[in-house]
Design an enzyme around this catalytic site. Structure first.
Site, short mmCIF file in Angstrom:
data_model
loop_
_atom_site.label_atom_id
_atom_site.label_comp_id
_atom_site.label_asym_id
_atom_site.label_seq_id
_atom_site.Cartn_x
_atom_site.Cartn_y
_atom_site.Cartn_z
N HIS A 100 0.84 -1.20 0.00
CA HIS A 100 0.00 0.00 0.00
C HIS A 100 0.88 1.26 0.00
O HIS A 100 1.92 1.29 0.66
CB HIS A 100 -0.93 -0.01 1.23
CG HIS A 100 -2.06 0.97 1.08
ND1 HIS A 100 -1.89 2.33 1.26
CD2 HIS A 100 -3.36 0.80 0.74
CE1 HIS A 100 -3.05 2.93 1.03
NE2 HIS A 100 -3.95 2.02 0.71
N GLU A 169 -3.87 1.82 -7.33
CA GLU A 169 -4.30 2.95 -6.52
C GLU A 169 -3.37 4.14 -6.78
O GLU A 169 -2.28 4.22 -6.19
CB GLU A 169 -4.22 2.60 -5.02
CG GLU A 169 -5.11 1.47 -4.59
CD GLU A 169 -5.44 1.57 -3.11
OE1 GLU A 169 -6.63 1.69 -2.78
OE2 GLU A 169 -4.52 1.53 -2.27
P1 13P Z 1 -9.83 6.17 -0.01
O1 13P Z 1 -10.95 5.38 -0.57
O2 13P Z 1 -10.12 6.71 1.38
O3 13P Z 1 -9.34 7.21 -0.96
O4 13P Z 1 -8.60 5.15 0.23
C1 13P Z 1 -8.23 4.33 -0.79
C2 13P Z 1 -7.26 3.36 -0.27
O5 13P Z 1 -6.15 3.71 0.11
C3 13P Z 1 -7.68 1.95 -0.17
O6 13P Z 1 -6.60 1.11 0.06
#
Ligand code: 13P
Length: 251
Positions: A100, A169
């Site tokens: 992450h 992400e």
């Molecule tokens: P948000 O949905 O709060 O932007 O976070 C995304 C995330 O980091 C999921 O792992």
């Protein structure tokens, strides 16, 4: 499209206390009662302190549980404050989020993520492997290069890819309320899937999107035909919002 979108991963990050377990009731009932949700996978990834209570609560439901991190080693040993994949698996937890950007930002490098992935897979956890570019990298048009390098380094010496989900992400999208342009996201997902199949020997690569997914933007995001689901942070801590996101995806 609707048949394909199957994963809704709720990353609770550093939120929740013991009473938060009760908030799962709504989602459990929703999943049980709603036939349309039969083929979708809801996976809760609470903080370590809540993994066991979540597993207990979700027993006899089809909702699964994941951790948000694990150690790079599955051996017992001295790293104070660490938890390894073997310990997580012993709770009957099924998934773990690795790589992450909130960990990468604190100095976690690709080689450590690689060791964590190997260790998690060895302990029979399924891995939600996060990749994503920063806003500076995006501005410099380095997105694809960064994503490929994170994948290649993170999956070094990983032979069996069956239990790996890729979560794209973009760092600039997390918690910002901003999502990528639809055509960009569709392009990136395509590009990733081709790379994963052709170069990384994935049989049927699954790519999820994460970053500011909410009931407000899900009707836009659901149009991206090649995505296999969503990794949801902030909005997933509220059961009504999570249900809303799922309902709108299938409407
Ligand atoms: P948000 O949905 O709060 O932007 O976070 C995304 C995330 O980091 C999921 O792992």
């Amino acid at each position: 499209m609707t048949n394909k979108l199957r994963y809704f991963v709720a990353n609770w990050k550093m939120f929740g206390h013991l009473n938060s377990v009760n908030s799962l009731n709504k989602v459990i009932n929703f999943k049980k009662k709603n036939k349309k949700t039969k083929n979708l996978k809801i996976i809760y990834c609470p903080p370590f302190t809540l993994i066991h209570p979540f597993i207990q609560k979700l027993k006899n439901t089809s909702i699964m549980t994941g951790a948000q991190n694990c150690s790079f080693t599955s051996k017992y040993g001295p790293p104070t404050g660490s938890i390894n994949a073997k310990m997580i698996k012993s709770l009957k937890c099924e998934y773990v989020i690795l790589g992450h950007s909130e960990k990468r930002a604190k100095g976690e490098k690709d080689n450590i993520i690689n060791k964590k992935i190997i260790s998690a897979l060895k302990c029979k956890l399924k891995v939600i492997f996060c990749i994503g570019e920063t806003s500076i990298q995006k501005k410099r048009r380095l997105t694809k290069k960064i994503l490929l390098s994170q994948i290649i380094r993170g999956l070094k010496k990983v032979k069996n890819k069956k239990n790996i989900l890729i979560a794209y992400e973009p760092v600039w999208s997390i918690g910002s309320g901003v999502i990528p342009k639809i055509e960009d996201l569709e392009n990136t997902t395509n590009y990733l899937k081709l790379f994963l199949s052709n170069k990384m020997k994935f049989k049927n690569p699954k790519v999820l999107y994460g970053g500011s997914v909410s009931p407000k933007n899900i009707s836009i995001l659901k149009k991206i035909t090649n995505l296999d689901g969503f990794l949801i942070g902030g909005a997933s801590q509220n059961s009504d919002k999570l249900i809303d996101i799922i309902k709108k995806t299938f409407n």
